[in-house]
Write a protein that holds these residues in place. Structure first.
Motif, PDB file in Angstrom:
ATOM      1  N   LEU A   1     -41.423  71.862 -59.273  1.00 25.51           N
ATOM      2  CA  LEU A   1     -42.180  71.041 -58.618  1.00 25.51           C
ATOM      3  C   LEU A   1     -42.187  71.237 -56.987  1.00 25.51           C
ATOM      4  O   LEU A   1     -43.013  71.654 -56.202  1.00 25.51           O
ATOM      5  N   ALA A   2     -41.026  73.241 -56.661  1.00 27.78           N
ATOM      6  CA  ALA A   2     -40.787  73.448 -55.639  1.00 27.78           C
ATOM      7  C   ALA A   2     -41.457  75.049 -56.228  1.00 27.78           C
ATOM      8  O   ALA A   2     -41.300  75.321 -54.930  1.00 27.78           O
ATOM      9  N   LYS A   3     -41.906  75.189 -56.858  1.00 27.30           N
ATOM     10  CA  LYS A   3     -42.777  76.290 -57.322  1.00 27.30           C
ATOM     11  C   LYS A   3     -43.742  77.288 -56.353  1.00 27.30           C
ATOM     12  O   LYS A   3     -43.835  78.129 -56.442  1.00 27.30           O
ATOM     13  N   ASN A   4     -44.234  75.790 -55.415  1.00 31.04           N
ATOM     14  CA  ASN A   4     -45.101  76.302 -54.608  1.00 31.04           C
ATOM     15  C   ASN A   4     -44.144  76.926 -53.234  1.00 31.04           C
ATOM     16  O   ASN A   4     -45.190  76.602 -52.311  1.00 31.04           O
ATOM     17  N   SER A   5     -43.371  76.371 -53.128  1.00 28.28           N
ATOM     18  CA  SER A   5     -42.200  76.576 -51.860  1.00 28.28           C
ATOM     19  C   SER A   5     -41.909  77.280 -51.790  1.00 28.28           C
ATOM     20  O   SER A   5     -41.797  78.069 -52.176  1.00 28.28           O
TER      21      SER A   5
ATOM     22  N   VAL B   1     -39.353  80.105 -50.640  1.00 22.76           N
ATOM     23  CA  VAL B   1     -37.728  80.399 -51.182  1.00 22.76           C
ATOM     24  C   VAL B   1     -36.670  79.964 -51.404  1.00 22.76           C
ATOM     25  O   VAL B   1     -35.693  79.274 -51.556  1.00 22.76           O
ATOM     26  N   ALA B   2     -36.493  79.479 -50.010  1.00 23.48           N
ATOM     27  CA  ALA B   2     -35.033  78.329 -49.159  1.00 23.48           C
ATOM     28  C   ALA B   2     -34.890  77.140 -50.175  1.00 23.48           C
ATOM     29  O   ALA B   2     -33.914  76.596 -50.380  1.00 23.48           O
ATOM     30  N   VAL B   3     -35.887  76.700 -49.970  1.00 22.31           N
ATOM     31  CA  VAL B   3     -36.465  75.346 -50.714  1.00 22.31           C
ATOM     32  C   VAL B   3     -36.245  75.839 -52.990  1.00 22.31           C
ATOM     33  O   VAL B   3     -35.183  75.019 -53.133  1.00 22.31           O
ATOM     34  N   GLN B   4     -36.054  76.786 -53.525  1.00 20.84           N
ATOM     35  CA  GLN B   4     -36.380  76.643 -54.576  1.00 20.84           C
ATOM     36  C   GLN B   4     -34.647  76.695 -54.581  1.00 20.84           C
ATOM     37  O   GLN B   4     -34.202  76.314 -55.857  1.00 20.84           O
ATOM     38  N   PHE B   5     -33.995  77.658 -54.130  1.00 19.78           N
ATOM     39  CA  PHE B   5     -32.758  77.867 -53.983  1.00 19.78           C
ATOM     40  C   PHE B   5     -31.878  76.751 -53.761  1.00 19.78           C
ATOM     41  O   PHE B   5     -31.445  76.602 -54.747  1.00 19.78           O
ATOM     42  N   ALA B   6     -32.509  75.796 -52.971  1.00 22.23           N
ATOM     43  CA  ALA B   6     -31.747  74.596 -53.008  1.00 22.23           C
ATOM     44  C   ALA B   6     -32.096  73.393 -54.351  1.00 22.23           C
ATOM     45  O   ALA B   6     -30.890  73.431 -54.599  1.00 22.23           O
ATOM     46  N   MET B   7     -32.766  74.031 -54.563  1.00 21.15           N
ATOM     47  CA  MET B   7     -33.376  72.798 -55.605  1.00 21.15           C
ATOM     48  C   MET B   7     -32.229  73.892 -57.009  1.00 21.15           C
ATOM     49  O   MET B   7     -31.961  72.901 -58.110  1.00 21.15           O
ATOM     50  N   LEU B   8     -32.012  75.076 -56.952  1.00 18.83           N
ATOM     51  CA  LEU B   8     -31.281  75.912 -58.038  1.00 18.83           C
ATOM     52  C   LEU B   8     -29.613  74.974 -57.785  1.00 18.83           C
ATOM     53  O   LEU B   8     -29.304  74.911 -58.838  1.00 18.83           O
TER      54      LEU B   8
ATOM     55  N   LEU C   1     -27.527  72.088 -45.861  1.00 24.62           N
ATOM     56  CA  LEU C   1     -28.039  71.292 -45.810  1.00 24.62           C
ATOM     57  C   LEU C   1     -28.777  69.631 -46.389  1.00 24.62           C
ATOM     58  O   LEU C   1     -28.354  68.659 -46.243  1.00 24.62           O
ATOM     59  N   LEU C   2     -29.330  70.114 -48.217  1.00 22.61           N
ATOM     60  CA  LEU C   2     -29.183  69.274 -48.791  1.00 22.61           C
ATOM     61  C   LEU C   2     -28.198  68.640 -48.970  1.00 22.61           C
ATOM     62  O   LEU C   2     -28.346  67.568 -49.299  1.00 22.61           O
TER      63      LEU C   2
ATOM     64  N   ASP D   1     -37.943  72.281 -44.393  1.00 25.91           N
ATOM     65  CA  ASP D   1     -38.483  72.592 -45.499  1.00 25.91           C
ATOM     66  C   ASP D   1     -36.920  71.963 -46.073  1.00 25.91           C
ATOM     67  O   ASP D   1     -36.490  71.482 -47.277  1.00 25.91           O
ATOM     68  N   THR D   2     -35.669  71.570 -45.034  1.00 21.84           N
ATOM     69  CA  THR D   2     -34.466  70.057 -45.335  1.00 21.84           C
ATOM     70  C   THR D   2     -35.001  68.934 -46.314  1.00 21.84           C
ATOM     71  O   THR D   2     -34.803  68.420 -47.361  1.00 21.84           O
ATOM     72  N   LEU D   3     -36.270  68.334 -45.280  1.00 20.39           N
ATOM     73  CA  LEU D   3     -37.352  67.439 -45.939  1.00 20.39           C
ATOM     74  C   LEU D   3     -37.312  67.467 -47.259  1.00 20.39           C
ATOM     75  O   LEU D   3     -37.825  66.582 -47.812  1.00 20.39           O
ATOM     76  N   THR D   4     -37.846  68.697 -47.047  1.00 19.31           N
ATOM     77  CA  THR D   4     -38.850  69.058 -48.789  1.00 19.31           C
ATOM     78  C   THR D   4     -38.046  69.117 -49.949  1.00 19.31           C
ATOM     79  O   THR D   4     -38.193  68.320 -50.813  1.00 19.31           O
ATOM     80  N   ALA D   5     -36.765  69.811 -49.364  1.00 14.67           N
ATOM     81  CA  ALA D   5     -35.529  69.066 -50.681  1.00 14.67           C
ATOM     82  C   ALA D   5     -35.175  68.403 -51.287  1.00 14.67           C
ATOM     83  O   ALA D   5     -35.066  67.311 -51.259  1.00 14.67           O
TER      84      ALA D   5
END
Length: 390
Positions: free
Chosen positions: A237-241, A243-250, A287-288, A323-327
């Motif tokens: 879902l985050a592939k186009n977000s 990198v910070a959001v992708q790291f949070a997802m990781l 933050l997430l 970015d926090t809200l996106t995560a």
């Protein structure tokens, strides 16, 4: 002197992918010749030069001999080196293709014929990632590069040759990845995430049993199949977000596997240290961890105030909150993030509307800050009382 377009540009052109960067190999030249023609050397002793006009890289044909550990432990030779000598030191057969061009100042192909000493065209047609020679194991970065290529071309049907998988796993088990600088871990991972294939990259690092040799905590978390699948779904879902959001997802699997915010943050920071992750992605992941659940029910004033202040949204830093809200939205998929963003925009405006002119002029020291905070709380509490939460 002969000049060849090499590597990724040839590979991608044959795959019908738009070529972004071009790299060239020069046979029959030396350092002085390149410098005399205006090429700028990259590093004091490295035989790579930047073109004076295009700034593409032109490398003298070279061979490298292992004389140390890691990706820097090589001695380089350029004198008398052929194109075949140069290409065999590369990682994968599909990256060892070349096309001769007109010269240093003319990158038009002479004939367009592909020079292929090591079966790269066949592997490209058969969609196989295969190492060229045992010299592959001299550079541990090639393990991550190969996984990144698999992630990039996976949807085109590419796989890694069995013998290459065995070699990669043998290298990892032997501790070769410990010789890589942490900067290289992060740089290679960023390339995968920025290309929109980070979800495949992390999936294959786990599946190929590479992950435990440089991210042991994350690998242990992913041993839970349900957590792994959930994290991979979020990463997709985050592939186009950013990198910070992708790291949070990781790192979001630490939320699913633990009911302890402090321990989750400890594991995030350990993962970040091993990957050499910059501060901002770590901040978004933390933050997430702290705020991911505050909108699961009607939010309270204290949480809204903390979120505003910790993201510094009241100081005009809207990106951190965004970015926090996106995560949060990717972890809590049923949330209406647009509506929450609208609520927070009103809350931030109310926070900023409070000034020292609104409180008792006789207050001093800490009393001023306490009074300002009470007034902010009152205004945001009033806002939340009028907020219809579903």
């Amino acid at each position: 002197m002969q000049v060849y377009l090499v590597g990724g540009a040839v590979r991608d052109a044959l795959l019908g992918i738009a070529v972004q960067d071009k790299d060239f190999v020069v046979v029959g030249a030396d350092f002085d010749t390149m410098k005399s023609l205006g090429f700028v050397q990259v590093g004091a002793d490295f035989p790579v030069f930047l073109h004076p006009d295009t700034h593409f890289e032109y490398a003298l044909a070279r061979i490298e001999r292992k004389n140390g550990t890691g990706y820097q432990g090589f001695a380089t030779q350029t004198k008398g080196v052929t194109l075949a000598d140069d290409l065999i030191r590369r990682d994968l057969t599909i990256n060892a293709l070349a096309i001769e061009v007109g010269g240093l100042f003319d990158d038009t192909p002479k004939t367009g014929q592909v020079v292929d000493f090591y079966g790269g065209v066949d592997d490209l047609n058969n969609k196989i990632l295969r190492h060229i020679s045992p010299a592959f194991c001299e550079d541990p970065l090639r393990i991550l590069r190969t996984v990144r290529f698999l992630a990039r071309y996976f949807e085109r049907g590419f796989t890694i040759a069995d013998e290459t998988i065995v070699l990669m796993q043998t290298m990892a088990k032997a501790g070769e990845l410990s010789h890589l600088s942490r900067e290289r871990f992060w740089a290679e991972s960023v390339k995968a995430m920025e290309s929109g294939t980070g979800h495949y990259y992390w999936q294959f690092l786990k599946e190929l049993n590479i992950l435990p040799y440089f991210l042991a905590e994350l690998d242990e978390c992913f041993d839970d199949h349900q957590i792994l699948q959930t994290v991979l779904k979020r990463l997709a879902l985050a592939k186009n977000s950013p990198v910070a959001v992708q790291f949070a997802m990781l790192c979001s699997g630490y939320l699913d596997g633990l009911d302890n915010e402090n321990l989750s943050k400890t594991l995030i920071n350990q993962t970040a240290k091993q990957l050499n992750t910059p501060k901002y992605p770590v901040q978004i992941a933390n933050l997430l961890t702290e705020f991911w659940g505050i909108f699961a029910q009607k939010p309270n004033t204290n949480n809204i105030l903390r979120l505003i202040e910790k993201t510094k949204a009241h100081q005009g830093n809207t990106q951190t909150l965004k970015d926090t809200l996106t995560a949060i939205g990717m972890v809590q998929a049923d949330l209406d993030i647009v509506k929450i963003d609208e609520l927070l925009s009103h809350a931030i405006a109310m926070y900023k509307s409070v000034s020292i002119d609104d409180i008792d002029k006789n207050l001093t020291g800490k009393e001023i800050g306490l009074a300002l905070n009470r007034l902010r709380e009152q205004k945001i509490t009033q806002l939340l009382s009028e907020y219809v939460y579903e």
